[in-house]
Design a protein around this motif. Structure first.
Motif, PDB file in Angstrom:
ATOM      1  N   THR A 157       9.628  -4.303   6.188  1.00 19.73           N
ATOM      2  CA  THR A 157      10.362  -5.001   7.241  1.00 19.73           C
ATOM      3  C   THR A 157       9.575  -4.997   8.534  1.00 19.73           C
ATOM      4  OG1 THR A 157      11.454  -3.018   8.035  1.00 19.73           O
ATOM      5  CG2 THR A 157      12.557  -4.204   6.268  1.00 19.73           C
ATOM      6  N   GLY A 158       8.405  -4.407   8.522  1.00 17.98           N
ATOM      7  CA  GLY A 158       7.611  -4.305   9.738  1.00 17.98           C
ATOM      8  C   GLY A 158       7.620  -2.880  10.228  1.00 17.98           C
ATOM      9  N   ALA A 159       8.760  -2.501  10.824  1.00 26.03           N
ATOM     10  CA  ALA A 159       8.854  -1.141  11.335  1.00 26.03           C
ATOM     11  C   ALA A 159       8.930  -0.125  10.198  1.00 26.03           C
ATOM     12  CB  ALA A 159      10.075  -1.013  12.238  1.00 26.03           C
ATOM     13  N   GLU A 160       9.644  -0.513   9.150  1.00 25.28           N
ATOM     14  CA  GLU A 160       9.849   0.407   8.032  1.00 25.28           C
ATOM     15  C   GLU A 160       9.530  -0.308   6.743  1.00 25.28           C
ATOM     16  OE1 GLU A 160      14.029   0.793   8.619  1.00 25.28           O
ATOM     17  OE2 GLU A 160      13.791   2.673   9.704  1.00 25.28           O
ATOM     18  N   THR A 161       9.379   0.475   5.676  1.00 26.28           N
ATOM     19  CA  THR A 161       9.199  -0.136   4.356  1.00 26.28           C
ATOM     20  C   THR A 161      10.254   0.443   3.427  1.00 26.28           C
ATOM     21  OG1 THR A 161       6.838  -0.236   4.772  1.00 26.28           O
ATOM     22  CG2 THR A 161       7.561  -0.553   2.498  1.00 26.28           C
ATOM     23  N   TYR A 162      11.000  -0.429   2.797  1.00 27.74           N
ATOM     24  CA  TYR A 162      11.981   0.031   1.816  1.00 27.74           C
ATOM     25  C   TYR A 162      11.323   0.031   0.456  1.00 27.74           C
ATOM     26  CZ  TYR A 162      15.419  -1.143   5.433  1.00 27.74           C
ATOM     27  OH  TYR A 162      16.115  -1.216   6.592  1.00 27.74           O
ATOM     28  N   LEU A 163      11.517   1.122  -0.266  1.00 26.72           N
ATOM     29  CA  LEU A 163      11.023   1.184  -1.632  1.00 26.72           C
ATOM     30  C   LEU A 163      12.210   1.340  -2.563  1.00 26.72           C
ATOM     31  CD1 LEU A 163       8.044   3.730  -1.471  1.00 26.72           C
ATOM     32  CD2 LEU A 163       7.952   1.252  -1.332  1.00 26.72           C
ATOM     33  N   VAL A 164      12.275   0.501  -3.582  1.00 33.38           N
ATOM     34  CA  VAL A 164      13.263   0.724  -4.623  1.00 33.38           C
ATOM     35  C   VAL A 164      12.495   1.323  -5.794  1.00 33.38           C
ATOM     36  CG1 VAL A 164      14.993  -0.314  -6.124  1.00 33.38           C
ATOM     37  CG2 VAL A 164      14.604  -1.249  -3.831  1.00 33.38           C
ATOM     38  N   VAL A 165      12.886   2.550  -6.158  1.00 31.00           N
ATOM     39  CA  VAL A 165      12.146   3.247  -7.211  1.00 31.00           C
ATOM     40  C   VAL A 165      13.083   3.601  -8.362  1.00 31.00           C
ATOM     41  CG1 VAL A 165      10.560   4.231  -5.525  1.00 31.00           C
ATOM     42  CG2 VAL A 165      12.554   5.542  -6.261  1.00 31.00           C
ATOM     43  N   ARG A 166      12.486   3.892  -9.515  1.00 32.06           N
ATOM     44  CA  ARG A 166      13.288   4.290 -10.664  1.00 32.06           C
ATOM     45  C   ARG A 166      13.133   5.791 -10.837  1.00 32.06           C
ATOM     46  NH1 ARG A 166      16.147   2.056 -14.487  1.00 32.06           N
ATOM     47  NH2 ARG A 166      15.961   0.049 -13.471  1.00 32.06           N
ATOM     48  N   LEU A 167      14.294   6.468 -10.763  1.00 33.83           N
ATOM     49  CA  LEU A 167      14.266   7.923 -10.833  1.00 33.83           C
ATOM     50  C   LEU A 167      15.356   8.359 -11.800  1.00 33.83           C
ATOM     51  CD1 LEU A 167      13.093  10.554  -9.491  1.00 33.83           C
ATOM     52  CD2 LEU A 167      15.025  10.426  -7.938  1.00 33.83           C
ATOM     53  N   ALA A 168      14.982   9.107 -12.787  1.00 32.38           N
ATOM     54  CA  ALA A 168      15.932   9.585 -13.801  1.00 32.38           C
ATOM     55  C   ALA A 168      16.745   8.424 -14.372  1.00 32.38           C
ATOM     56  CB  ALA A 168      16.864  10.651 -13.196  1.00 32.38           C
ATOM     57  N   GLY A 169      16.103   7.287 -14.571  1.00 39.17           N
ATOM     58  CA  GLY A 169      16.769   6.135 -15.174  1.00 39.17           C
ATOM     59  C   GLY A 169      17.672   5.379 -14.219  1.00 39.17           C
ATOM     60  N   GLN A 170      17.707   5.771 -12.959  1.00 37.68           N
ATOM     61  CA  GLN A 170      18.576   5.080 -12.007  1.00 37.68           C
ATOM     62  C   GLN A 170      17.753   4.571 -10.830  1.00 37.68           C
ATOM     63  OE1 GLN A 170      22.261   7.496 -11.316  1.00 37.68           O
ATOM     64  NE2 GLN A 170      21.300   8.798 -12.852  1.00 37.68           N
TER      65      GLN A 170
ATOM     66  N   VAL B   1      16.818   4.004  -7.052  1.00 36.01           N
ATOM     67  CA  VAL B   1      17.000   4.757  -5.815  1.00 36.01           C
ATOM     68  C   VAL B   1      16.231   4.032  -4.719  1.00 36.01           C
ATOM     69  CG1 VAL B   1      16.392   6.908  -4.644  1.00 36.01           C
ATOM     70  CG2 VAL B   1      17.319   6.976  -6.966  1.00 36.01           C
ATOM     71  N   THR B   2      16.866   3.909  -3.550  1.00 37.49           N
ATOM     72  CA  THR B   2      16.188   3.282  -2.419  1.00 37.49           C
ATOM     73  C   THR B   2      15.706   4.367  -1.473  1.00 37.49           C
ATOM     74  OG1 THR B   2      17.742   1.466  -2.601  1.00 37.49           O
ATOM     75  CG2 THR B   2      16.431   1.548  -0.599  1.00 37.49           C
ATOM     76  N   CYS B   3      14.492   4.243  -0.981  1.00 37.85           N
ATOM     77  CA  CYS B   3      14.068   5.158   0.072  1.00 37.85           C
ATOM     78  C   CYS B   3      13.323   4.389   1.150  1.00 37.85           C
ATOM     79  CB  CYS B   3      13.230   6.304  -0.478  1.00 37.85           C
ATOM     80  SG  CYS B   3      12.087   5.846  -1.748  1.00 37.85           S
ATOM     81  N   VAL B   4      13.229   5.011   2.309  1.00 35.86           N
ATOM     82  CA  VAL B   4      12.649   4.337   3.469  1.00 35.86           C
ATOM     83  C   VAL B   4      11.436   5.113   3.931  1.00 35.86           C
ATOM     84  CG1 VAL B   4      13.054   3.538   5.823  1.00 35.86           C
ATOM     85  CG2 VAL B   4      14.938   3.605   4.192  1.00 35.86           C
ATOM     86  N   ALA B   5      10.350   4.374   4.172  1.00 38.40           N
ATOM     87  CA  ALA B   5       9.161   5.024   4.716  1.00 38.40           C
ATOM     88  C   ALA B   5       8.887   4.477   6.109  1.00 38.40           C
ATOM     89  CB  ALA B   5       7.976   4.751   3.802  1.00 38.40           C
ATOM     90  N   ARG B   6       8.670   5.365   7.082  1.00 39.56           N
ATOM     91  CA  ARG B   6       8.363   4.923   8.441  1.00 39.56           C
ATOM     92  C   ARG B   6       6.925   4.429   8.538  1.00 39.56           C
ATOM     93  NH1 ARG B   6      12.919   7.405  10.378  1.00 39.56           N
ATOM     94  NH2 ARG B   6      14.215   5.853   9.412  1.00 39.56           N
ATOM     95  N   ASP B   7       6.058   5.099   7.759  1.00 40.93           N
ATOM     96  CA  ASP B   7       4.640   4.726   7.818  1.00 40.93           C
ATOM     97  C   ASP B   7       4.381   3.579   6.854  1.00 40.93           C
ATOM     98  OD1 ASP B   7       4.524   7.247   9.164  1.00 40.93           O
ATOM     99  OD2 ASP B   7       4.500   8.156   7.150  1.00 40.93           O
ATOM    100  N   ARG B   8       3.252   2.914   7.094  1.00 43.85           N
ATOM    101  CA  ARG B   8       2.872   1.860   6.159  1.00 43.85           C
ATOM    102  C   ARG B   8       2.322   2.515   4.901  1.00 43.85           C
ATOM    103  NH1 ARG B   8       1.243  -3.347   9.604  1.00 43.85           N
ATOM    104  NH2 ARG B   8       3.126  -3.178  10.899  1.00 43.85           N
ATOM    105  N   LEU B   9       2.786   2.053   3.775  1.00 43.13           N
ATOM    106  CA  LEU B   9       2.356   2.648   2.515  1.00 43.13           C
ATOM    107  C   LEU B   9       1.544   1.633   1.726  1.00 43.13           C
ATOM    108  CD1 LEU B   9       5.656   4.347   1.359  1.00 43.13           C
ATOM    109  CD2 LEU B   9       3.667   5.446   2.374  1.00 43.13           C
ATOM    110  N   ASP B  10       0.551   2.131   1.085  1.00 43.85           N
ATOM    111  CA  ASP B  10      -0.230   1.235   0.241  1.00 43.85           C
ATOM    112  C   ASP B  10       0.229   1.391  -1.196  1.00 43.85           C
ATOM    113  OD1 ASP B  10      -2.096  -0.571  -0.606  1.00 43.85           O
ATOM    114  OD2 ASP B  10      -3.674   0.956  -0.826  1.00 43.85           O
ATOM    115  N   VAL B  11       1.443   0.927  -1.458  1.00 46.84           N
ATOM    116  CA  VAL B  11       1.952   1.019  -2.833  1.00 46.84           C
ATOM    117  C   VAL B  11       2.415  -0.356  -3.275  1.00 46.84           C
ATOM    118  CG1 VAL B  11       2.646   3.420  -2.776  1.00 46.84           C
ATOM    119  CG2 VAL B  11       4.222   1.664  -1.965  1.00 46.84           C
ATOM    120  N   ARG B  12       2.409  -0.563  -4.567  1.00 49.86           N
ATOM    121  CA  ARG B  12       2.887  -1.807  -5.151  1.00 49.86           C
ATOM    122  C   ARG B  12       3.800  -1.483  -6.317  1.00 49.86           C
ATOM    123  NH1 ARG B  12      -2.562  -4.288  -5.578  1.00 49.86           N
ATOM    124  NH2 ARG B  12      -3.044  -3.999  -3.383  1.00 49.86           N
TER     125      ARG B  12
END
Lengths: 305, 349
Positions: free
Chosen positions: B298-311, B313-324
């Motif tokens: 989103t610019g200021a933050e990056t939302y990641l939707v990840v799969r954890l234990a089959g479910q 989960v959304t998490c927020v990173a303040r820093d820029r992450l180099d993930v895909r």
């Protein structure tokens, strides 16, 4: 060269409108031109053929000199004003009441429309039975409460009042229907906002509902006025213009000179005059609206700030 | 003084019950928002406060007076509607002065009050315009002007910002809040937008299906929601819920062990829902591994939707992450900010 989509659809729109225009102009325009021509002619029928003679403004002069013609214009004006005012006011009151009523809402919509569905012949018959001096319900009612009875259709004033009442009874449903539909379309939130602003029922009607209904009210007035000028059938069957020509509306007068006296030039001239007068009235009405739109004012203009 | 007391208020339409005994105490000068998903009864409750809906049961008091049977005009409230509800045939000045005109206020006094309100709301130059000549934001301000001109006991707002675009909504939000701070009038504000509720209110009432789920200060609701509904409703992005079992050394969701601050002994071994807000999940070198499904910068933050234990989960990173999508990340939920709920009742444990 191929036409673009927009050009094609524009050409299509024009060509498809044309047949209707031709039909209207062909049917209405031709006979209307004939009436105007007749209005400026002396006409006789000889050996089954019209004999035309140019008459200039003779027919119009004759109208102005004819007392019955002038009286018919005056009594029609009275009739139109009375029926328009009464039916629009009654229609408005009914619309406001019906919209408020929860339980009787549906049934009253049907009952109130009933008079408009009845054929004019039947309406005349119903009112002949109501107004009849001997067997009429109205006189019986008056007699029961010890009020003087009247020969309603036999006296001049009585007959004028009677045809106004009959017309209002017959056509108020139209005014009711138009105003009721418009009232149902009024933004309910604006009314609720007015209530929150501290308005009581009467103030809601006076400051919110009626101003918001104004376009519909003006439309209804126009339509009822046109209906009033054209009113013919009930009066013809109820009074036939009598007594002593007291209820000779313009439509009755035109019918009389055209079909009984066979005075075609005069009858046509009167028709033209009537259309001219109505156009003038409508034009004046539109001018007033136009002026209001330029410099708008409303019922609540007093709150200047 | 104008406190509002809503006591055991009910509303039914025939057999359908819209409100099941709602009780809320609103103190003088307080800004309270009623928030909840559509159909939860919040607008109905507001309309009952205004006198636009009949009260089927219970009592409503405004400034110590029971108003159940009073018509709107006698309640001394001002309401701002979702669609503005301006009078289309009146100018801005007439719209704003209408309530005073009904009270037969002196013309000069009306003019003064209207002008003062117009100055507060930056409407001075628009007073002679008609509503149809105004933009959405201007109409909204006229609607508010109409309310403040009257100086009522209570302001009622019914989702007033929902027709505005996102940017205007944020600025109007601040305007309404500063207006409240300036005037100090008791305010009841209905919205379905929890961000509006959080940012503006002194006190939030969360409603669902005609029942009050929780009442409290915005941060109290954020920090300790009483059930999963409130927990999921307050906060954006919404709280993550993972089902599993409480162990003495953490929370077992599927085959993943999540950190948990020492649980009460009686909870150990019990099935529960593990609630953690996206902003309370650290993304870094250590923690549990999860596969990235979606990356939303989103610019200021990056939302990641990840799969954890089959479910998911959304998490927020303040820093820029180099993930895909498809990358693995390591997550470490903050054990001090975990919420545990009963999976059946949804109540907080």
């Amino acid at each position: 060269m191929a036409l673009t989509f927009w050009r094609r659809s524009s050409v299509f729109a024009k060509t498809t409108t044309l047949p209707f225009l031709v039909l209207i102009v062909g049917v209405g325009g031709y006979s209307w031109a004939q009436v105007v021509l007749m209005a400026f002619s002396h006409l006789r029928i000889e050996a089954g053929e019209f004999v035309w003679q140019p008459a200039g403004f003779d027919n119009f002069r004759e109208i102005l000199a004819n007392e019955l013609a002038m009286y018919s214009l005056a009594v029609t004006a009275l009739f139109v004003v009375a029926t328009v005012v009464l039916s629009v006011v009654l229609g408005l009151v009914l619309a406001l009441l019906v919209q408020r009523s929860r339980r009787l809402n549906r049934i009253s919509q049907v009952v109130l429309l009933w008079p408009a569905i009845v054929a004019p012949v039947v309406v005349s018959l119903i009112w002949l039975l109501i107004l009849s001096p001997n067997i009429g319900v109205l006189n019986k009612l008056l007699d029961t409460v010890r009020l003087p009875t009247q020969d309603w259709l036999g006296t001049e004033a009585g007959a004028i009042v009677a045809i106004i009442i009959v017309d209002v009874w017959h056509w108020t449903p139209v005014a009711f229907l138009m105003l009721y539909t418009a009232l149902c379309a009024v933004d309910e939130e604006a009314i609720e906002a007015a209530r929150c602003d501290g308005a009581n029922e009467w103030q809601v009607i006076r400051y919110i509902k009626i101003p918001m209904l104004m376009p519909a009210i003006i439309g209804t007035v126009f339509i009822r006025a046109i209906m009033g000028v054209k009113a013919f059938d009930e009066m013809y069957l109820l009074t036939a213009g009598g007594p002593n020509g007291a209820t000779t509306l313009v439509s009755l007068h035109i019918r009389d000179v055209f079909f009984d006296q066979l005075n075609y030039g005069y009858g046509s001239a009167f028709s033209v005059l009537l259309v001219a007068l109505m156009s003038l009235a409508i034009g004046a009405g539109m001018l007033v609206r136009h002026l209001r739109a330029i410099r708008p004012f409303s019922a609540t203009r007093e709150v200047e700030a | 003084m104008a406190s509002v007391e809503i006591h055991n208020v009910q509303k039914s339409y025939g057999t359908l019950k819209a409100l099941h005994g709602v009780s809320i105490q609103i103190d003088d000068g307080e800004f309270v928002t009623l928030v909840g998903p559509s159909g939860c009864g919040k607008s109905t409750l507001l309309r009952m406060l205004a006198g636009l809906e009949e009260i089927s049961g219970g009592t409503i008091r405004i400034a110590e007076t029971v108003v159940n049977e009073l018509p709107p005009k006698d309640r001394d409230i001002a309401m701002v509607f979702q669609n503005y509800a301006l009078y289309p045939h009146m100018t801005v000045a007439e719209n704003m002065g209408f309530a005073l005109k009904l009270k037969n206020t002196d013309k000069r006094e009306i003019q003064g009050k209207v002008e003062r309100a117009a100055r507060i709301l930056n409407l001075d130059t628009l007073l002679q315009r008609y509503p149809r000549q105004l933009s959405g934001g201007q109409r909204q301000r006229v609607a508010m002007g109409r309310a403040i001109v009257r100086d009522p006991k209570v302001f009622l707002f019914d989702e007033p910002l929902s027709n505005l675009d996102a940017k205007l909504r944020v600025s109007m939000r601040a305007e309404i809040k500063s207006l409240h701070q300036r005037l100090g009038t008791t305010t009841v504000y209905v919205t379905h937008d929890q961000v509006e509720a959080m940012t503006m209110a002194d006190k939030i009432v969360v409603m669902r299906d005609g029942v009050v789920e929780q009442v409290g200060a915005p941060l109290a609701l954020y920090d300790s929601p009483v059930n999963m509904f409130v927990a999921g409703f307050i906060g954006s992005p919404a709280m993550n819920f993972l089902t599993g079992e409480i162990r003495d050394d953490g929370f077992l969701a599927g085959d993943v062990r999540l950190p948990l601050a020492a649980p009460a002994p009686e909870l150990v071994g019990r099935r529960a829902v593990y609630g953690v807000r996206p902003e309370h999940i650290g993304i870094g070198e250590d923690g549990v591994a999860a596969e990235v499904c979606v990356v939303e910068p989103t610019g200021a933050e990056t939302y990641l939707v990840v799969r954890l234990a089959g479910q998911e989960v959304t998490c927020v990173a303040r820093d820029r992450l180099d993930v895909r999508a498809g990358h693995m990340v390591r997550l470490s939920p903050d054990p001090g900010r975990i919420h545990l709920f009963d999976p059946q009742s949804g109540r907080r444990l």
